[in-house]
Design a protein around this motif. Structure first.
Motif, short mmCIF file in Angstrom:
data_model
loop_
_atom_site.label_atom_id
_atom_site.label_comp_id
_atom_site.label_asym_id
_atom_site.label_seq_id
_atom_site.Cartn_x
_atom_site.Cartn_y
_atom_site.Cartn_z
N ILE A 1 15.76 30.07 38.90
CA ILE A 1 14.82 29.68 39.65
C ILE A 1 14.56 29.17 40.65
O ILE A 1 13.45 29.36 41.90
CB ILE A 1 14.98 28.20 39.06
CG1 ILE A 1 14.91 28.20 37.84
CG2 ILE A 1 13.67 27.17 39.25
CD1 ILE A 1 15.59 26.93 36.58
N ALA A 2 15.86 29.41 41.93
CA ALA A 2 15.21 29.56 43.04
C ALA A 2 15.06 30.39 43.42
O ALA A 2 13.64 30.70 44.80
CB ALA A 2 16.67 29.27 44.07
N ARG A 3 15.01 31.71 43.33
CA ARG A 3 15.03 33.21 43.16
C ARG A 3 13.10 33.72 43.27
O ARG A 3 12.89 33.73 43.41
CB ARG A 3 15.56 34.35 42.79
CG ARG A 3 14.75 35.47 43.62
CD ARG A 3 16.12 36.46 41.96
NE ARG A 3 15.85 35.95 40.32
CZ ARG A 3 14.88 36.83 40.32
NH1 ARG A 3 13.61 37.48 40.26
NH2 ARG A 3 14.73 36.52 38.84
N LEU A 4 12.75 32.71 41.88
CA LEU A 4 11.23 32.58 41.22
C LEU A 4 11.17 32.36 41.96
O LEU A 4 9.73 33.14 42.66
CB LEU A 4 11.72 32.31 39.73
CG LEU A 4 10.09 31.86 39.57
CD1 LEU A 4 9.61 33.40 39.16
CD2 LEU A 4 10.02 30.82 38.34
N HIS A 5 11.35 31.08 42.70
CA HIS A 5 10.40 30.33 43.61
C HIS A 5 9.90 31.20 44.84
O HIS A 5 8.80 31.37 44.86
CB HIS A 5 10.72 28.58 44.07
CG HIS A 5 9.84 28.11 45.13
ND1 HIS A 5 10.23 27.35 46.31
CD2 HIS A 5 8.90 27.55 44.94
CE1 HIS A 5 9.47 27.12 46.40
NE2 HIS A 5 9.09 26.80 45.94
N LYS A 6 10.60 31.29 45.06
CA LYS A 6 10.60 31.71 46.37
C LYS A 6 9.97 33.67 46.16
O LYS A 6 9.40 33.99 47.02
CB LYS A 6 12.10 32.76 46.74
CG LYS A 6 12.52 31.62 47.93
CD LYS A 6 14.07 32.21 48.29
CE LYS A 6 14.86 31.32 49.48
NZ LYS A 6 15.23 30.48 48.65
N GLU A 7 10.10 34.34 45.38
CA GLU A 7 8.76 35.20 44.75
C GLU A 7 7.20 35.61 44.24
O GLU A 7 6.71 36.04 44.90
CB GLU A 7 9.68 36.44 43.37
CG GLU A 7 9.14 37.39 42.69
CD GLU A 7 9.68 38.71 42.58
OE1 GLU A 7 9.09 39.50 42.01
OE2 GLU A 7 11.36 38.73 42.55
N ILE A 8 7.38 33.85 43.44
CA ILE A 8 6.22 33.20 43.54
C ILE A 8 5.92 32.54 44.40
O ILE A 8 4.29 32.99 44.53
CB ILE A 8 5.94 33.44 42.29
CG1 ILE A 8 6.37 32.14 41.49
CG2 ILE A 8 6.58 34.24 41.00
CD1 ILE A 8 6.14 31.75 40.07
N GLY A 9 5.78 31.92 44.91
CA GLY A 9 5.87 30.69 45.80
C GLY A 9 5.02 30.21 45.64
O GLY A 9 4.05 29.37 46.00
N ALA A 10 4.70 29.53 43.86
CA ALA A 10 4.22 28.71 43.89
C ALA A 10 5.07 27.20 44.15
O ALA A 10 6.37 26.95 43.92
CB ALA A 10 4.45 28.52 42.06
N THR A 11 3.92 26.11 43.86
CA THR A 11 4.61 24.94 43.83
C THR A 11 5.04 24.71 42.35
O THR A 11 4.86 24.52 41.26
CB THR A 11 3.21 23.93 44.07
OG1 THR A 11 2.56 24.28 45.45
CG2 THR A 11 3.95 22.61 44.17
N MET A 12 6.55 24.33 43.89
CA MET A 12 7.09 23.33 41.57
C MET A 12 7.95 22.11 41.44
O MET A 12 8.08 21.87 42.78
CB MET A 12 8.35 25.00 41.57
CG MET A 12 8.85 25.57 41.51
SD MET A 12 9.29 26.76 41.29
CE MET A 12 8.79 28.18 40.93
#
Length: 351
Positions: A176-187
Protein backbone atom coordinates in the motif's frame (compact mmCIF):
# COMPACT_ATOMS: atom_id res chain seq x y z
CA UNK A 1 -6.39 13.97 -6.79
CA UNK A 2 -7.92 16.28 -4.23
CA UNK A 3 -7.45 17.33 -0.63
CA UNK A 4 -10.06 16.85 2.08
CA UNK A 5 -11.21 19.50 4.56
CA UNK A 6 -13.40 18.80 7.59
CA UNK A 7 -14.86 21.82 9.36
CA UNK A 8 -16.56 21.45 12.76
CA UNK A 9 -17.88 18.01 11.80
CA UNK A 10 -20.36 16.47 14.24
CA UNK A 11 -22.11 13.10 14.26
CA UNK A 12 -25.00 12.15 16.51
CA UNK A 13 -27.07 9.00 16.79
CA UNK A 14 -30.20 10.28 18.49
CA UNK A 15 -29.07 11.92 21.72
CA UNK A 16 -25.64 10.30 21.62
CA UNK A 17 -22.86 12.38 20.07
CA UNK A 18 -19.93 10.31 18.79
CA UNK A 19 -17.96 12.88 16.74
CA UNK A 20 -17.34 16.20 18.48
CA UNK A 21 -16.59 19.17 16.22
CA UNK A 22 -13.67 17.74 14.23
CA UNK A 23 -11.55 20.20 12.23
CA UNK A 24 -8.98 18.62 9.94
CA UNK A 25 -7.19 19.40 6.69
CA UNK A 26 -5.68 16.64 4.52
CA UNK A 27 -3.47 17.85 1.70
CA UNK A 28 -3.70 16.65 -1.89
CA UNK A 29 -1.59 13.50 -2.32
CA UNK A 30 -1.13 13.00 1.42
CA UNK A 31 -1.30 9.61 3.17
CA UNK A 32 -3.29 10.34 6.33
CA UNK A 33 -3.94 7.68 8.97
CA UNK A 34 -6.73 7.83 11.56
CA UNK A 35 -5.61 5.85 14.60
CA UNK A 36 -7.04 5.24 18.03
CA UNK A 37 -8.59 2.59 20.27
CA UNK A 38 -11.79 0.77 19.38
CA UNK A 39 -14.81 3.05 19.66
CA UNK A 40 -12.87 6.30 19.22
CA UNK A 41 -14.83 7.28 16.05
CA UNK A 42 -12.19 6.72 13.37
CA UNK A 43 -14.32 4.44 11.15
CA UNK A 44 -17.37 6.66 11.66
CA UNK A 45 -15.36 9.68 10.52
CA UNK A 46 -14.12 7.78 7.45
CA UNK A 47 -17.67 6.70 6.56
CA UNK A 48 -18.83 10.30 6.87
CA UNK A 49 -16.19 11.34 4.32
CA UNK A 50 -17.38 8.51 2.07
CA UNK A 51 -21.02 9.54 2.47
CA UNK A 52 -22.00 6.22 4.07
CA UNK A 53 -22.88 8.04 7.30
CA UNK A 54 -24.90 11.23 7.33
CA UNK A 55 -23.12 14.28 8.75
CA UNK A 56 -25.19 15.80 11.56
CA UNK A 57 -23.47 19.19 11.41
CA UNK A 58 -20.38 20.79 9.92
CA UNK A 59 -18.91 20.66 6.43
CA UNK A 60 -16.93 18.14 4.38
CA UNK A 61 -15.05 19.36 1.30
CA UNK A 62 -13.21 17.27 -1.29
CA UNK A 63 -11.13 19.47 -3.51
CA UNK A 64 -13.06 22.71 -3.83
CA UNK A 65 -16.48 21.00 -3.57
CA UNK A 66 -18.76 20.88 -0.57
CA UNK A 67 -19.84 17.21 -0.56
CA UNK A 68 -21.52 17.17 2.85
CA UNK A 69 -24.93 16.29 1.40
CA UNK A 70 -23.83 14.56 -1.80
CA UNK A 71 -24.45 10.88 -2.50
CA UNK A 72 -21.41 8.59 -2.08
CA UNK A 73 -21.23 7.95 -5.83
CA UNK A 74 -20.86 11.69 -6.51
CA UNK A 75 -18.00 12.35 -4.08
CA UNK A 76 -15.12 11.02 -6.14
CA UNK A 77 -13.98 8.56 -3.48
CA UNK A 78 -13.35 4.81 -3.51
CA UNK A 79 -13.40 2.71 -0.35
CA UNK A 80 -11.54 -0.49 0.52
CA UNK A 81 -13.17 -2.38 3.37
CA UNK A 82 -11.90 -4.83 5.97
CA UNK A 83 -13.76 -7.62 4.16
CA UNK A 84 -12.79 -8.13 0.53
CA UNK A 85 -16.40 -8.41 -0.75
CA UNK A 86 -15.36 -10.05 -4.01
CA UNK A 87 -17.82 -11.84 -6.28
CA UNK A 88 -16.84 -15.52 -6.01
CA UNK A 89 -18.16 -16.47 -9.47
CA UNK A 90 -16.15 -13.74 -11.24
CA UNK A 91 -12.48 -13.73 -12.17
CA UNK A 92 -10.02 -11.23 -10.74
CA UNK A 93 -10.27 -9.10 -13.88
CA UNK A 94 -14.08 -9.21 -13.85
CA UNK A 95 -14.18 -8.24 -10.17
CA UNK A 96 -11.90 -5.28 -10.76
CA UNK A 97 -13.86 -4.00 -13.74
CA UNK A 98 -17.38 -4.75 -12.53
CA UNK A 99 -18.14 -1.24 -11.26
CA UNK A 100 -17.15 0.32 -14.59
CA UNK A 101 -19.19 -2.29 -16.46
CA UNK A 102 -22.30 -1.49 -14.40
CA UNK A 103 -21.82 2.21 -15.20
CA UNK A 104 -21.80 1.50 -18.93
CA UNK A 105 -18.14 2.09 -19.72
CA UNK A 106 -16.93 0.52 -22.99
CA UNK A 107 -15.06 -2.77 -22.77
CA UNK A 108 -11.86 -1.30 -24.25
CA UNK A 109 -11.74 1.33 -21.50
CA UNK A 110 -12.46 -1.26 -18.80
CA UNK A 111 -9.72 -3.56 -20.09
CA UNK A 112 -7.21 -0.69 -20.20
CA UNK A 113 -7.96 0.43 -16.62
CA UNK A 114 -7.97 -3.12 -15.26
CA UNK A 115 -4.67 -3.76 -17.04
CA UNK A 116 -3.06 -0.68 -15.53
CA UNK A 117 -4.32 -1.48 -12.01
CA UNK A 118 -3.16 -5.07 -12.42
CA UNK A 119 0.33 -3.87 -13.40
CA UNK A 120 0.57 -1.55 -10.40
CA UNK A 121 -0.59 -4.27 -7.99
CA UNK A 122 1.35 -7.11 -9.68
CA UNK A 123 -1.83 -9.08 -10.33
CA UNK A 124 -1.21 -9.96 -14.00
CA UNK A 125 -0.66 -13.70 -13.34
CA UNK A 126 -3.99 -13.94 -11.49
CA UNK A 127 -6.43 -12.08 -13.77
CA UNK A 128 -8.14 -15.28 -14.91
CA UNK A 129 -8.37 -16.82 -11.45
CA UNK A 130 -11.39 -16.66 -9.16
CA UNK A 131 -11.12 -15.40 -5.56
CA UNK A 132 -11.17 -18.92 -4.07
CA UNK A 133 -7.82 -19.60 -5.76
CA UNK A 134 -6.14 -16.55 -4.15
CA UNK A 135 -4.43 -15.93 -0.83
CA UNK A 136 -5.80 -13.35 1.61
CA UNK A 137 -3.19 -10.81 0.55
CA UNK A 138 -3.97 -11.34 -3.13
CA UNK A 139 -7.70 -10.90 -2.49
CA UNK A 140 -7.04 -7.64 -0.69
CA UNK A 141 -4.97 -6.44 -3.65
CA UNK A 142 -7.90 -7.25 -5.94
CA UNK A 143 -10.18 -5.16 -3.68
CA UNK A 144 -7.67 -2.31 -3.91
CA UNK A 145 -7.51 -2.77 -7.69
CA UNK A 146 -11.29 -2.46 -7.89
CA UNK A 147 -10.92 0.93 -6.20
CA UNK A 148 -8.06 2.02 -8.49
CA UNK A 149 -9.95 1.39 -11.74
CA UNK A 150 -12.60 3.90 -10.67
CA UNK A 151 -10.00 6.67 -10.79
CA UNK A 152 -11.11 8.31 -7.52
CA UNK A 153 -9.88 11.61 -6.18
CA UNK A 154 -9.51 10.09 -2.69
CA UNK A 155 -8.91 6.51 -1.54
CA UNK A 156 -10.45 5.45 1.78
CA UNK A 157 -9.19 2.35 3.62
CA UNK A 158 -11.16 0.96 6.59
CA UNK A 159 -8.82 -1.41 8.48
CA UNK A 160 -8.05 -3.35 5.29
CA UNK A 161 -5.38 -5.59 6.85
CA UNK A 162 -7.23 -6.78 9.96
CA UNK A 163 -8.13 -10.16 8.47
CA UNK A 164 -4.59 -11.00 7.40
CA UNK A 165 -1.95 -12.89 9.37
CA UNK A 166 1.11 -11.07 10.71
CA UNK A 167 3.41 -11.83 7.77
CA UNK A 168 0.81 -10.80 5.20
CA UNK A 169 0.07 -7.58 7.10
CA UNK A 170 3.71 -6.56 6.80
CA UNK A 171 3.71 -7.44 3.10
CA UNK A 172 0.52 -5.50 2.43
CA UNK A 173 1.76 -2.45 4.38
CA UNK A 174 4.68 -2.32 1.97
CA UNK A 175 2.35 -2.82 -1.02
CA UNK A 176 0.00 0.00 0.00
CA UNK A 177 2.90 2.37 0.76
CA UNK A 178 4.41 1.56 -2.65
CA UNK A 179 1.02 2.07 -4.31
CA UNK A 180 0.72 5.51 -2.73
CA UNK A 181 4.14 6.54 -4.01
CA UNK A 182 3.40 5.22 -7.51
CA UNK A 183 -0.03 6.78 -8.08
CA UNK A 184 0.37 9.78 -5.74
CA UNK A 185 -3.29 9.77 -4.71
CA UNK A 186 -4.78 11.20 -1.53
CA UNK A 187 -5.32 8.30 0.88
CA UNK A 188 -7.10 8.17 4.23
CA UNK A 189 -6.47 4.99 6.17
CA UNK A 190 -8.13 3.80 9.38
CA UNK A 191 -6.40 1.41 11.78
CA UNK A 192 -6.22 0.61 15.48
CA UNK A 193 -2.64 -0.61 14.97
CA UNK A 194 -0.20 2.20 15.71
CA UNK A 195 2.64 0.25 14.02
CA UNK A 196 0.69 0.47 10.74
CA UNK A 197 0.18 4.17 11.37
CA UNK A 198 3.86 4.85 12.12
CA UNK A 199 5.18 2.94 9.12
CA UNK A 200 2.75 4.17 6.45
CA UNK A 201 1.57 7.68 7.23
CA UNK A 202 2.64 11.13 6.13
CA UNK A 203 0.25 12.45 8.76
CA UNK A 204 -1.31 10.69 11.76
CA UNK A 205 -4.56 11.80 13.38
CA UNK A 206 -4.88 10.38 16.91
CA UNK A 207 -8.52 10.11 17.97
CA UNK A 208 -10.13 9.45 21.35
CA UNK A 209 -13.85 9.52 22.16
CA UNK A 210 -14.70 11.29 18.90
CA UNK A 211 -12.17 14.08 19.35
CA UNK A 212 -8.76 14.72 17.82
CA UNK A 213 -6.02 14.47 20.44
CA UNK A 214 -3.10 15.41 18.16
CA UNK A 215 -2.19 15.61 14.47
CA UNK A 216 1.33 15.35 13.12
CA UNK A 217 3.99 13.35 11.32
CA UNK A 218 4.75 9.93 12.88
CA UNK A 219 8.08 10.87 14.48
CA UNK A 220 6.70 14.22 15.61
CA UNK A 221 3.99 12.46 17.62
CA UNK A 222 6.49 9.95 18.97
CA UNK A 223 9.06 12.53 20.04
CA UNK A 224 6.76 15.35 21.10
CA UNK A 225 3.33 14.11 22.27
CA UNK A 226 0.94 16.71 23.64
CA UNK A 227 -0.53 14.52 26.37
CA UNK A 228 -0.28 11.20 28.18
CA UNK A 229 -2.81 9.50 25.90
CA UNK A 230 -0.83 10.19 22.72
CA UNK A 231 2.46 9.34 24.45
CA UNK A 232 1.10 5.99 25.55
CA UNK A 233 -0.60 5.14 22.28
CA UNK A 234 2.26 5.96 19.90
CA UNK A 235 5.27 3.72 20.31
CA UNK A 236 5.80 -0.04 20.60
CA UNK A 237 6.25 -1.20 23.30
CA UNK A 238 4.20 1.50 24.98
CA UNK A 239 5.72 4.21 27.13
CA UNK A 240 6.10 3.40 30.84
CA UNK A 241 4.36 5.71 33.30
CA UNK A 242 5.37 6.10 36.95
CA UNK A 243 4.27 8.48 39.67
CA UNK A 244 6.67 11.23 40.67
CA UNK A 245 6.70 14.09 43.15
CA UNK A 246 8.39 17.48 42.64
CA UNK A 247 10.83 18.33 45.42
CA UNK A 248 13.72 20.79 45.45
CA UNK A 249 13.75 21.34 41.70
CA UNK A 250 13.82 17.62 40.91
CA UNK A 251 11.33 14.79 40.40
CA UNK A 252 11.45 11.94 42.91
CA UNK A 253 10.33 8.51 41.71
CA UNK A 254 10.81 6.25 44.75
CA UNK A 255 9.14 3.21 43.19
CA UNK A 256 11.94 2.96 40.60
CA UNK A 257 14.74 4.45 42.71
CA UNK A 258 15.27 7.57 40.62
CA UNK A 259 15.49 11.29 41.41
CA UNK A 260 16.12 13.38 38.32
CA UNK A 261 16.04 16.99 37.16
CA UNK A 262 14.40 17.17 33.72
CA UNK A 263 14.96 20.29 31.58
CA UNK A 264 11.37 21.56 31.89
CA UNK A 265 9.58 24.13 34.03
CA UNK A 266 8.52 22.18 37.12
CA UNK A 267 5.37 22.89 39.16
CA UNK A 268 5.66 23.79 42.90
CA UNK A 269 7.21 21.42 45.42
CA UNK A 270 4.88 18.65 46.53
CA UNK A 271 3.05 18.48 43.20
CA UNK A 272 2.41 14.94 41.99
CA UNK A 273 3.21 14.34 38.31
CA UNK A 274 3.20 11.39 35.93
CA UNK A 275 6.61 10.58 34.44
CA UNK A 276 6.84 8.96 31.01
CA UNK A 277 9.81 6.67 30.28
CA UNK A 278 10.31 5.09 26.86
CA UNK A 279 11.54 1.45 27.06
CA UNK A 280 14.45 2.15 24.70
CA UNK A 281 15.65 5.12 26.78
CA UNK A 282 15.95 3.16 30.04
CA UNK A 283 19.10 1.27 30.99
CA UNK A 284 19.31 -1.61 33.44
CA UNK A 285 22.20 -1.49 35.89
CA UNK A 286 23.25 -2.62 39.36
CA UNK A 287 20.74 -2.16 42.14
CA UNK A 288 18.06 -3.78 44.24
CA UNK A 289 15.03 -1.68 43.40
CA UNK A 290 13.16 -3.65 40.71
CA UNK A 291 12.71 -7.33 40.03
CA UNK A 292 12.93 -8.89 36.56
CA UNK A 293 9.67 -10.77 36.12
CA UNK A 294 10.15 -11.93 32.53
CA UNK A 295 12.46 -11.39 29.57
CA UNK A 296 11.51 -11.74 25.92
CA UNK A 297 14.55 -12.51 23.76
CA UNK A 298 13.82 -11.55 20.15
CA UNK A 299 17.34 -11.88 18.77
CA UNK A 300 18.86 -8.43 18.28
CA UNK A 301 16.69 -6.99 21.04
CA UNK A 302 15.18 -8.21 24.30
CA UNK A 303 12.39 -6.78 26.43
CA UNK A 304 12.70 -7.04 30.20
CA UNK A 305 9.49 -6.81 32.22
CA UNK A 306 10.27 -5.29 35.60
CA UNK A 307 8.20 -4.95 38.76
CA UNK A 308 8.69 -1.85 40.88
CA UNK A 309 8.42 -1.67 44.67
CA UNK A 310 4.83 -0.42 44.46
CA UNK A 311 3.82 -3.23 42.08
CA UNK A 312 4.03 -1.03 38.97
CA UNK A 313 5.30 -2.84 35.86
CA UNK A 314 7.82 -1.39 33.42
CA UNK A 315 9.28 -2.59 30.13
CA UNK A 316 12.94 -1.98 29.27
CA UNK A 317 14.53 -2.60 25.89
CA UNK A 318 17.94 -4.28 26.03
CA UNK A 319 20.55 -4.75 23.32
CA UNK A 320 24.07 -6.09 23.36
CA UNK A 321 25.51 -9.36 24.65
CA UNK A 322 24.79 -8.93 28.37
CA UNK A 323 21.10 -8.91 29.22
CA UNK A 324 19.03 -9.41 32.35
CA UNK A 325 17.42 -12.69 33.36
CA UNK A 326 14.24 -13.64 35.16
CA UNK A 327 14.63 -13.28 38.93
CA UNK A 328 17.41 -10.63 38.80
CA UNK A 329 17.26 -7.60 41.09
CA UNK A 330 18.27 -4.46 39.19
CA UNK A 331 18.36 -0.69 39.15
CA UNK A 332 17.50 1.79 36.39
CA UNK A 333 19.12 4.83 34.86
CA UNK A 334 17.99 7.30 32.20
CA UNK A 335 19.15 10.60 30.73
CA UNK A 336 16.95 13.27 32.44
CA UNK A 337 16.45 14.93 29.04
CA UNK A 338 14.54 11.81 27.95
CA UNK A 339 11.86 12.17 30.65
CA UNK A 340 8.40 13.36 29.72
CA UNK A 341 6.24 14.88 32.45
CA UNK A 342 2.46 14.97 32.45
CA UNK A 343 -0.09 16.63 34.70
CA UNK A 344 -1.45 13.98 37.04
CA UNK A 345 -5.03 15.21 36.62
CA UNK A 346 -5.51 16.32 33.00
CA UNK A 347 -2.71 14.27 31.42
CA UNK A 348 -1.43 17.38 29.58
CA UNK A 349 2.29 17.50 28.85
CA UNK A 350 4.43 19.70 31.08
CA UNK A 351 7.01 21.50 28.97
Amino acid sequence: MAGVQLTDVIKRYGETQVIHGVDLGIEEGEFCVFVGPSGCGKSTLLRMIAGLEETTAGKIEIGARDVTREDPAQRGVAMVFQTYALYPHMTVGENMGFGLKMNGHPKSEIDAKVGEASRVLKLDPYLKRKPAALSGGQRQRVAIGRAIVRGPEVFLFDEPLSNLDAELRVEMRVEIARLHKEIGATMIYVTHDQVEAMTMADKIVVLRDGRIEQVGAPLELYRDPDNRFVAGFIGSPSMNFVTGTVRGGAVEMPSVGLTLTPPVALPPDGTEVVVGLRPEHLEIGPGDVLGVELTEALGGVSYAYLTASDGERLIVEERGDVRSSEGDRVGLSIDPARLMLFDAGSGARLR
